[in-house]
Design an enzyme around this catalytic site. Sequence first.
Site, short mmCIF file in Angstrom:
data_model
loop_
_atom_site.label_atom_id
_atom_site.label_comp_id
_atom_site.label_asym_id
_atom_site.label_seq_id
_atom_site.Cartn_x
_atom_site.Cartn_y
_atom_site.Cartn_z
N ASN A 1 1.22 -9.51 -1.08
CA ASN A 1 0.78 -9.05 0.23
C ASN A 1 -0.17 -7.85 0.13
OD1 ASN A 1 2.52 -10.95 1.39
ND2 ASN A 1 4.22 -9.51 1.32
N SER B 1 7.36 -9.94 -1.96
CA SER B 1 8.36 -10.15 -0.92
C SER B 1 9.73 -10.15 -1.57
CB SER B 1 8.10 -11.50 -0.25
OG SER B 1 9.27 -11.96 0.40
N GLU C 1 -3.15 -3.37 5.17
CA GLU C 1 -2.51 -3.49 6.49
C GLU C 1 -2.04 -2.14 7.00
OE1 GLU C 1 0.32 -7.02 6.67
OE2 GLU C 1 -0.14 -6.88 4.55
N HIS D 1 -18.71 -13.69 15.46
CA HIS D 1 -17.56 -14.30 16.13
C HIS D 1 -16.58 -14.88 15.10
CE1 HIS D 1 -20.06 -14.14 19.83
NE2 HIS D 1 -21.03 -14.49 18.98
N LYS E 1 4.91 -14.53 -2.96
CA LYS E 1 4.06 -13.69 -2.09
C LYS E 1 3.38 -12.54 -2.82
CE LYS E 1 3.41 -13.91 1.70
NZ LYS E 1 4.14 -13.49 2.90
N SER F 1 7.52 26.72 15.93
CA SER F 1 6.53 25.81 15.33
C SER F 1 6.54 25.96 13.82
CB SER F 1 5.14 26.11 15.88
OG SER F 1 4.83 27.48 15.72
#
Length: 464
Positions: A293, A285, A298, A164, A291, A30
């Site tokens: 992002n 991108s 995320e 909702h 783009k 370990s």
Amino acid sequence: MPEHAKGAAPLWGGRFSEAPTGDLARFGASLEVDKRLWPHDIAGSKAHATMLAAKGIISAEDAEAIRSGLDAVGEEIASGAFVFDPTVDEDIHMAIERRLTERIGPAGGRLHTARSRNDQVALDTRLFAKEAASGLAREVRALMAALLERAKAERDVILPGYTHLQPAQPVLLAHHLMAYFWMFSRDLTRVEAARHAADASPLGAAALAGTTYPIDRQMTASALGLSSVIPNSLDAVSDRDYALDLIYASSVVMAHLSRLCEELVLWSSAEFGFVTMDDAHSTGSSIMPQKKNPDFAELVRGKTGRVYGDLMALLTTLKGIPLAYDKDLQEDKEPLFDAVDTATASLAVVRGMVATMAVNADRMAKAAGEGLMAATDLADYLVGKGLPFREAHRVVGSLVARCVAEGKALDDLTLAELREFSELFEADVLSWVEIGSVVARRRSAGGTAPEALEAQFALAEQLL
Ligand code: ARG
């Protein structure tokens, strides 16, 4: 090369003619994971050596040689000079003891008197968990402070509140941000409870049954800043509840972060346009030049899955293992380290996003003003004129149906049009449905009205 690296038996010596080598040694080891426990291992060993000498179990000279030898090994590790090799040392405990003995000779071999790696690893992991919980709590508190600060700075901004994910009633952005503040305040309680669970000493349980030496467990516990001594030696070496507690606390932190990040992803979309993420918290991108992002939001949302996995992994490892120590328990560290590392880092990333994002107040106000979000208030207006709420709900419902059919917003309707639905509507209804007054009327405790929000701020400040 140390003797046992050539295939002779390691520290457990006499009984074996051969030791696992190569891939087998690596599989059983370990070291790569638990080497980060080294400061705790050294602290624990120094406290143990001091106690052994105080109880007359080893000499004062040996204890002194052990302590200064451990400090020297610690310096080697800290400087990067120490060579970690899982085919030589199975774990951090054996690595440090081997090196100590290489440096100071036979006195090093006296350190492990009245101790086992079973109580040693339990001790190190608890010391780690306490420290990690403190670091996690610090980050939770820092995010709470950032949310509170941003909320105070955006006192006047109104945006749609949703249920909702359908526009429901307008709320203050500050109120929305403070909802997260309170979520994280509960995380703080959970993290502190996990820290408390770790705060007890297993040292002196030895392998499982205690020891024949006249040790003083309270002495080592106190030296290491642990509040109590675990009363049962079997429980001491096999309990990992505190690790579960900390992973669970980390999991709920991630749940909360993932909700906030999901909103930031939505809000920064072209369709919402409520916030603009700071460039440093965004990526572009490689193919689409336009783009921008919200990668970091995320990614935090995505990492939540892995932390939940850590919780499930340790729960499952602990299931059904017999008392006392089983090698299964070596699998506790990867999920524990991963969960607290991920949650701690994610909190800091999200704090940066909250502090730096640009709030597009006009977009938010426009979204809150248009549409049908004042419908509840229109019903409340009629109630104020004596109509029962159910009746008022029905009147406004048919009024809304008209708006939907004609593609109108509530405030597009003239007084005359409103009066077609109820004679109770009078001129004051036009300012009544104005978005600022809709918010300002929700003065109930915990509501979104500015004065109710000030009460939240006061409570929040007290808490921090
Ligand atoms: N590396 C081991 C662990 O993390 C240390 C304890 C080993 N004890 C034993 N009896 N094999 O659990």
